[in-house]
Motif scaffolding. Structure first.
Motif, PDB file in Angstrom:
ATOM      1  N   VAL A  65       0.857  -1.187   0.000  1.00 37.27           N
ATOM      2  CA  VAL A  65       0.000   0.000   0.000  1.00 37.27           C
ATOM      3  C   VAL A  65       0.892   1.235   0.000  1.00 37.27           C
ATOM      4  O   VAL A  65       1.581   1.512   0.991  1.00 37.27           O
ATOM      5  CB  VAL A  65      -0.940   0.016   1.222  1.00 37.27           C
ATOM      6  N   ARG A  66       0.900   1.956  -1.106  1.00 35.98           N
ATOM      7  CA  ARG A  66       1.722   3.158  -1.210  1.00 35.98           C
ATOM      8  C   ARG A  66       0.916   4.363  -0.722  1.00 35.98           C
ATOM      9  O   ARG A  66      -0.235   4.559  -1.143  1.00 35.98           O
ATOM     10  CB  ARG A  66       2.192   3.365  -2.645  1.00 35.98           C
ATOM     11  N   VAL A  67       1.521   5.158   0.139  1.00 36.65           N
ATOM     12  CA  VAL A  67       0.817   6.265   0.797  1.00 36.65           C
ATOM     13  C   VAL A  67       1.596   7.563   0.605  1.00 36.65           C
ATOM     14  O   VAL A  67       2.815   7.603   0.797  1.00 36.65           O
ATOM     15  CB  VAL A  67       0.648   5.976   2.306  1.00 36.65           C
ATOM     16  N   ILE A 104      -8.414 -11.319   3.591  1.00 35.10           N
ATOM     17  CA  ILE A 104      -7.876  -9.984   3.358  1.00 35.10           C
ATOM     18  C   ILE A 104      -6.351 -10.074   3.331  1.00 35.10           C
ATOM     19  O   ILE A 104      -5.746 -10.664   4.230  1.00 35.10           O
ATOM     20  CB  ILE A 104      -8.328  -9.008   4.464  1.00 35.10           C
ATOM     21  N   PRO A 105      -5.709  -9.504   2.323  1.00 32.70           N
ATOM     22  CA  PRO A 105      -4.238  -9.589   2.238  1.00 32.70           C
ATOM     23  C   PRO A 105      -3.558  -8.895   3.421  1.00 32.70           C
ATOM     24  O   PRO A 105      -4.107  -7.967   4.024  1.00 32.70           O
ATOM     25  CB  PRO A 105      -3.925  -8.851   0.923  1.00 32.70           C
ATOM     26  N   ARG A 106      -2.362  -9.386   3.755  1.00 35.78           N
ATOM     27  CA  ARG A 106      -1.520  -8.645   4.697  1.00 35.78           C
ATOM     28  C   ARG A 106      -1.143  -7.320   4.054  1.00 35.78           C
ATOM     29  O   ARG A 106      -0.829  -7.273   2.862  1.00 35.78           O
ATOM     30  CB  ARG A 106      -0.260  -9.448   5.035  1.00 35.78           C
ATOM     31  N   LEU A 107      -1.150  -6.254   4.829  1.00 33.59           N
ATOM     32  CA  LEU A 107      -0.944  -4.913   4.286  1.00 33.59           C
ATOM     33  C   LEU A 107       0.444  -4.412   4.655  1.00 33.59           C
ATOM     34  O   LEU A 107       0.792  -4.331   5.838  1.00 33.59           O
ATOM     35  CB  LEU A 107      -2.005  -3.950   4.825  1.00 33.59           C
ATOM     36  N   ARG A 108       1.225  -4.090   3.645  1.00 35.16           N
ATOM     37  CA  ARG A 108       2.557  -3.536   3.869  1.00 35.16           C
ATOM     38  C   ARG A 108       2.535  -2.067   3.437  1.00 35.16           C
ATOM     39  O   ARG A 108       2.497  -1.759   2.243  1.00 35.16           O
ATOM     40  CB  ARG A 108       3.599  -4.311   3.061  1.00 35.16           C
TER      41      ARG A 108
END
Length: 480
Positions: A65-67, A104-108
């Motif tokens: 997840v790019r923030v 739900i995928p693990r969120l990086r």
């Protein structure tokens, strides 16, 4: 030059289906995470951050997840730390909301450094440009263009002749060719696509002009508008026009990113991401229509009267009726050449600027009445809400000219128009003068464009989008 050829095997079709699912999952995760950050996270720094991209793994067990976040490096790192700490809560809530996902995928969570880096480099280069000639930038692969139109130094793209043979090969080896404009198409994007389609028709090809929904009814005067298609049955190659990123192709994005066709990306935006198999990017051009004209002349391809009309409409509107700073000697000479080739300047001007619906004027009046000014008039902004649309009896396509009214304020340096597309989606249009760069304000929110005109779409309610964007605008104007 190499590109991925059209894949006709059953295995490839299965891979394409998987890719489509990944795109859908990525879109769902991005939208839901954006809303959770806005409504469920107490940390105000997280509420002002934006999810710019979600990239699931092929097995959908994890996702990057790019923030994008505002503030100092330490403050931005704190946003990422907060999101990582909240991963369990976010995954649990996503599980309740996304019933179509078994797991739900693990969120990086990672910082979107590319956007922050681009903004910093843009600022540094402008400072260098004020005192000295900046060093040449690296040349991107399979791309073309020149710099000079904007004050922000751009990448030194290779020349048109460097990619002309590649474009010729794709045209010669293809029969069914999609000519695609971007979502919410303007006359430059759609006019360029229709002009290219007219040329292809003249040389015996089967062009398929396509525009993502919603179809722009305000441009129905452009020759070839009636030939627009939704889902071409056969595709050998895709040409795109006036679009810097695949994100602006709406529901057609998956088609471009499938890898099944060569994609020729023709544009004049300095912020172009070079997503094509071949990229013809010329930021010095006043309009993408001008890039198309140069390409057709270089390849010795015909420009029939309907193509000339579309290219003239592209050039006229992207220069604001030959009033904007991008109105160059070459642009004016090109206009004369297009008239010689069959364009009717009076008729095109009539359709472009003097054929407005009553609802359009009513909506413009409401937006002007809602206008605010700050910082001694240097910041001018307004909004178009869904309620204002209902009151005026107008559609979103009738909002395009409002930002141009805001930028007529004599003290204005930055003008911003906020459009409430959905309860949790807001679009911004930005115009600038002087030293201000519109891309500096839009890039942190995943948008782009030109120094004088840029835009972005935020997955945020109107009030939150205004808080984010105006905060950054004020900071940039005070620092100027």
């Amino acid at each position: 030059m190499t590109f991925r050829s059209q894949d006709t095997t059953a295995a490839a079709n299965r891979r394409g289906g998987g890719s489509q699912r990944m795109l859908r999952v990525a879109k769902q995760l991005r939208e839901e995470l954006s809303m959770l950050m806005l409504t469920e996270m107490k940390d105000p720094r997280i509420r002002l951050a934006s999810v710019t991209e979600v990239r699931p793994s092929p097995d959908l067990r994890s996702a990057i997840v790019r923030v994008s976040a505002l503030g100092t490096d330490a403050e931005r790192e704190a946003v990422i730390a907060g999101l990582r700490h909240a991963e369990g809560f976010l995954r649990s809530t996503l599980g309740d909301r996304l019933e179509n996902l078994k797991n739900i995928p693990r969120l990086r969570f990672v910082l979107d450094d590319s956007i922050a880096y681009a903004v910093r480099v843009s600022s540094m280069l402008r400072e260098l440009d004020a005192s000295a000639t900046p060093p040449a930038a690296p040349r991107p692969k399979h791309s073309s263009g020149d710099t000079g139109m904007t004050a922000t130094p751009a990448v030194a793209w290779p020349g048109l002749t460097d990619v002309a043979d590649d474009v010729r090969r794709i045209i010669d080896s293809s029969h069914d060719i999609v000519c695609m404009a971007h979502k919410d198409a303007d006359a430059d994007s759609l006019g360029s696509a229709l002009a290219f389609a007219a040329m292809l028709r003249a040389i015996g090809k089967a062009p398929h002009p396509v525009v993502p929904d919603p179809v722009p009814f305000t441009l129905d005067y452009l020759p070839g508008y009636e030939t627009l298609e939704r889902e071409p049955e056969r595709i050998d190659a895709i040409f795109t026009f006036d679009c810097a990123t695949t994100g602006r192709f709406g529901e057609k994005r998956g088609l471009l990113e499938s890898g099944r066709f060569p994609v020729v990306n023709i544009d004049h935006h300095v912020s172009n991401s070079a997503y094509g198999s071949v990229n013809l990017i010329q930021p010095d051009a006043s309009a993408t229509g001008q890039v198309v004209f140069r390409l057709l002349r270089t390849l010795g391809l015909p420009i029939p009267p309907e193509a000339a009309t579309n290219l003239y409409a592209a050039l006229l509107t992207d220069t604001g009726g030959f009033r904007h700073e991008n109105t160059t000697e070459e642009a004016l000479r090109l206009a004369a050449e297009l008239v010689h080739l069959g364009a009717d300047p009076a008729w095109i001007a009539l359709k472009s600027y003097k054929s407005r619906a009553v609802s359009t004027l009513r909506l413009e009046a409401l937006a002007v009445a809602a206008m605010r000014t700050e910082l001694e008039g240097r910041l001018v902004w307004s909004e178009v809400t869904r309620g204002m649309l209902d009151e005026a009896g107008a559609s979103w396509q009738e909002t395009d000219g409002i930002i141009d009214v805001l930028q007529t304020v004599d003290t204005m340096t930055v003008a911003v128009l906020f459009k409430e597309l959905q309860p949790d989606v807001t679009k911004i249009s930005v115009r600038t003068r002087g030293d201000a760069d519109a891309t500096d304000l839009c890039s942190p929110f995943g948008g782009g464009g030109h120094r004088r005109a840029a835009g972005a779409e935020l997955h945020a309610p109107l009030a939150v989008a205004q808080e984010r964007v105006l905060q950054l605008a004020r900071e940039q104007l005070r620092a100027a």
